[in-house]
Write a protein that holds these residues in place. Structure first.
Motif, PDB file in Angstrom:
ATOM      1  N   PHE A  52       0.097  -7.328  11.344  1.00 24.94           N
ATOM      2  CA  PHE A  52       0.383  -5.921  11.115  1.00 24.94           C
ATOM      3  C   PHE A  52       1.717  -5.803  10.384  1.00 24.94           C
ATOM      4  O   PHE A  52       2.723  -6.349  10.828  1.00 24.94           O
ATOM      5  CB  PHE A  52       0.428  -5.165  12.443  1.00 24.94           C
ATOM      6  CG  PHE A  52       0.561  -3.682  12.274  1.00 24.94           C
ATOM      7  CD1 PHE A  52      -0.568  -2.899  12.125  1.00 24.94           C
ATOM      8  CD2 PHE A  52       1.801  -3.076  12.248  1.00 24.94           C
ATOM      9  CE1 PHE A  52      -0.465  -1.529  11.954  1.00 24.94           C
ATOM     10  CE2 PHE A  52       1.928  -1.707  12.080  1.00 24.94           C
ATOM     11  CZ  PHE A  52       0.792  -0.936  11.936  1.00 24.94           C
ATOM     12  N   PRO A  53       1.758  -5.116   9.243  1.00 23.77           N
ATOM     13  CA  PRO A  53       2.979  -5.075   8.434  1.00 23.77           C
ATOM     14  C   PRO A  53       4.008  -4.068   8.944  1.00 23.77           C
ATOM     15  O   PRO A  53       3.658  -2.992   9.422  1.00 23.77           O
ATOM     16  CB  PRO A  53       2.462  -4.652   7.060  1.00 23.77           C
ATOM     17  CG  PRO A  53       1.270  -3.801   7.378  1.00 23.77           C
ATOM     18  CD  PRO A  53       0.644  -4.422   8.593  1.00 23.77           C
ATOM     19  N   SER A  54       5.267  -4.421   8.805  1.00 23.58           N
ATOM     20  CA  SER A  54       6.351  -3.491   9.105  1.00 23.58           C
ATOM     21  C   SER A  54       6.599  -2.624   7.869  1.00 23.58           C
ATOM     22  O   SER A  54       6.091  -2.907   6.784  1.00 23.58           O
ATOM     23  CB  SER A  54       7.626  -4.264   9.451  1.00 23.58           C
ATOM     24  OG  SER A  54       8.114  -4.932   8.291  1.00 23.58           O
ATOM     25  N   HIS A  55       7.407  -1.580   8.039  1.00 27.80           N
ATOM     26  CA  HIS A  55       7.780  -0.735   6.903  1.00 27.80           C
ATOM     27  C   HIS A  55       8.410  -1.580   5.794  1.00 27.80           C
ATOM     28  O   HIS A  55       8.075  -1.432   4.623  1.00 27.80           O
ATOM     29  CB  HIS A  55       8.766   0.347   7.339  1.00 27.80           C
ATOM     30  CG  HIS A  55       8.151   1.472   8.086  1.00 27.80           C
ATOM     31  ND1 HIS A  55       7.713   1.361   9.381  1.00 27.80           N
ATOM     32  CD2 HIS A  55       7.889   2.741   7.711  1.00 27.80           C
ATOM     33  CE1 HIS A  55       7.219   2.520   9.778  1.00 27.80           C
ATOM     34  NE2 HIS A  55       7.314   3.373   8.786  1.00 27.80           N
ATOM     35  N   GLN A  56       9.327  -2.449   6.171  1.00 25.20           N
ATOM     36  CA  GLN A  56      10.024  -3.278   5.173  1.00 25.20           C
ATOM     37  C   GLN A  56       9.068  -4.240   4.476  1.00 25.20           C
ATOM     38  O   GLN A  56       9.165  -4.451   3.268  1.00 25.20           O
ATOM     39  CB  GLN A  56      11.181  -4.042   5.806  1.00 25.20           C
ATOM     40  CG  GLN A  56      12.063  -4.733   4.776  1.00 25.20           C
ATOM     41  CD  GLN A  56      12.655  -3.753   3.763  1.00 25.20           C
ATOM     42  OE1 GLN A  56      13.195  -2.722   4.121  1.00 25.20           O
ATOM     43  NE2 GLN A  56      12.548  -4.078   2.481  1.00 25.20           N
ATOM     44  N   GLN A  57       8.131  -4.814   5.208  1.00 19.19           N
ATOM     45  CA  GLN A  57       7.166  -5.719   4.582  1.00 19.19           C
ATOM     46  C   GLN A  57       6.325  -4.980   3.543  1.00 19.19           C
ATOM     47  O   GLN A  57       6.053  -5.509   2.468  1.00 19.19           O
ATOM     48  CB  GLN A  57       6.243  -6.343   5.639  1.00 19.19           C
ATOM     49  CG  GLN A  57       6.927  -7.400   6.476  1.00 19.19           C
ATOM     50  CD  GLN A  57       6.068  -7.827   7.639  1.00 19.19           C
ATOM     51  OE1 GLN A  57       5.442  -7.013   8.313  1.00 19.19           O
ATOM     52  NE2 GLN A  57       6.034  -9.127   7.882  1.00 19.19           N
ATOM     53  N   ILE A  58       5.926  -3.754   3.844  1.00 24.51           N
ATOM     54  CA  ILE A  58       5.155  -2.962   2.886  1.00 24.51           C
ATOM     55  C   ILE A  58       6.001  -2.649   1.655  1.00 24.51           C
ATOM     56  O   ILE A  58       5.541  -2.797   0.523  1.00 24.51           O
ATOM     57  CB  ILE A  58       4.606  -1.674   3.534  1.00 24.51           C
ATOM     58  CG1 ILE A  58       3.546  -2.049   4.581  1.00 24.51           C
ATOM     59  CG2 ILE A  58       4.023  -0.743   2.479  1.00 24.51           C
ATOM     60  CD1 ILE A  58       3.034  -0.886   5.396  1.00 24.51           C
ATOM     61  N   ARG A  59       7.260  -2.265   1.862  1.00 27.72           N
ATOM     62  CA  ARG A  59       8.152  -2.034   0.714  1.00 27.72           C
ATOM     63  C   ARG A  59       8.241  -3.274  -0.178  1.00 27.72           C
ATOM     64  O   ARG A  59       8.141  -3.183  -1.394  1.00 27.72           O
ATOM     65  CB  ARG A  59       9.557  -1.679   1.207  1.00 27.72           C
ATOM     66  CG  ARG A  59       9.760  -0.267   1.565  1.00 27.72           C
ATOM     67  CD  ARG A  59      11.239   0.008   1.867  1.00 27.72           C
ATOM     68  NE  ARG A  59      11.357   1.252   2.541  1.00 27.72           N
ATOM     69  CZ  ARG A  59      11.525   1.402   3.857  1.00 27.72           C
ATOM     70  NH1 ARG A  59      11.612   0.359   4.646  1.00 27.72           N
ATOM     71  NH2 ARG A  59      11.597   2.593   4.389  1.00 27.72           N
ATOM     72  N   ASP A  60       8.446  -4.422   0.453  1.00 30.72           N
ATOM     73  CA  ASP A  60       8.583  -5.673  -0.302  1.00 30.72           C
ATOM     74  C   ASP A  60       7.308  -6.010  -1.057  1.00 30.72           C
ATOM     75  O   ASP A  60       7.355  -6.464  -2.205  1.00 30.72           O
ATOM     76  CB  ASP A  60       8.943  -6.830   0.636  1.00 30.72           C
ATOM     77  CG  ASP A  60      10.343  -6.692   1.227  1.00 30.72           C
ATOM     78  OD1 ASP A  60      11.155  -5.898   0.719  1.00 30.72           O
ATOM     79  OD2 ASP A  60      10.609  -7.390   2.224  1.00 30.72           O
ATOM     80  N   LEU A  61       6.149  -5.780  -0.444  1.00 26.22           N
ATOM     81  CA  LEU A  61       4.873  -6.106  -1.074  1.00 26.22           C
ATOM     82  C   LEU A  61       4.547  -5.178  -2.242  1.00 26.22           C
ATOM     83  O   LEU A  61       3.892  -5.582  -3.196  1.00 26.22           O
ATOM     84  CB  LEU A  61       3.743  -6.047  -0.043  1.00 26.22           C
ATOM     85  CG  LEU A  61       3.759  -7.157   1.009  1.00 26.22           C
ATOM     86  CD1 LEU A  61       2.809  -6.808   2.158  1.00 26.22           C
ATOM     87  CD2 LEU A  61       3.385  -8.482   0.388  1.00 26.22           C
ATOM     88  N   LEU A  62       5.009  -3.942  -2.169  1.00 29.45           N
ATOM     89  CA  LEU A  62       4.698  -2.971  -3.210  1.00 29.45           C
ATOM     90  C   LEU A  62       5.644  -3.051  -4.398  1.00 29.45           C
ATOM     91  O   LEU A  62       5.348  -2.538  -5.465  1.00 29.45           O
ATOM     92  CB  LEU A  62       4.722  -1.547  -2.627  1.00 29.45           C
ATOM     93  CG  LEU A  62       3.655  -1.266  -1.576  1.00 29.45           C
ATOM     94  CD1 LEU A  62       3.841   0.130  -1.008  1.00 29.45           C
ATOM     95  CD2 LEU A  62       2.270  -1.445  -2.138  1.00 29.45           C
TER      96      LEU A  62
END
Length: 63
Positions: A52-62
Motif C-alpha cells: 500500500f503506497p504512502s503519500h510520499q511514495q505516490i508523489r515520487d512515482l508520479l
C-alpha cells in the motif's frame, strides 16, 4: 482464479485525488497488489505496487 478489485482509500495529494485499489485473488483478504487511479479522469497512474503506497511514495512515482 478470478481477480477482484476494491477501492481501499482516496488520498488527496498536492491538490489531486487518487484512488488506491486493492486487487484480490478469489476470496483472499490480503491484496495481491495495488493500483493508483487519478480520480478526476479515472486514468491508471501506477499499477502492480507490492505494498500500500504512502503519500510520499505516490508523489515520487508520479514525478
Amino acid at each position: 482464479m478470478e481477480m477482484n478489485t476494491r477501492t481501499i482509500a482516496i488520498l488527496e495529494i498536492d491538490g489531486e485525488s487518487y484512488q488506491v485499489d486493492g486487487c484480490y485473488q478469489g476470496q483472499q483478504r490480503k491484496a495481491q497488489w495495488y493500483n493508483v487511479v487519478k480520480s478526476s479522469d479515472r486514468s491508471v497512474q501506477v499499477e502492480h505496487l507490492d505494498e500500500f503506497p504512502s503519500h510520499q511514495q505516490i508523489r515520487d512515482l508520479l514525478n
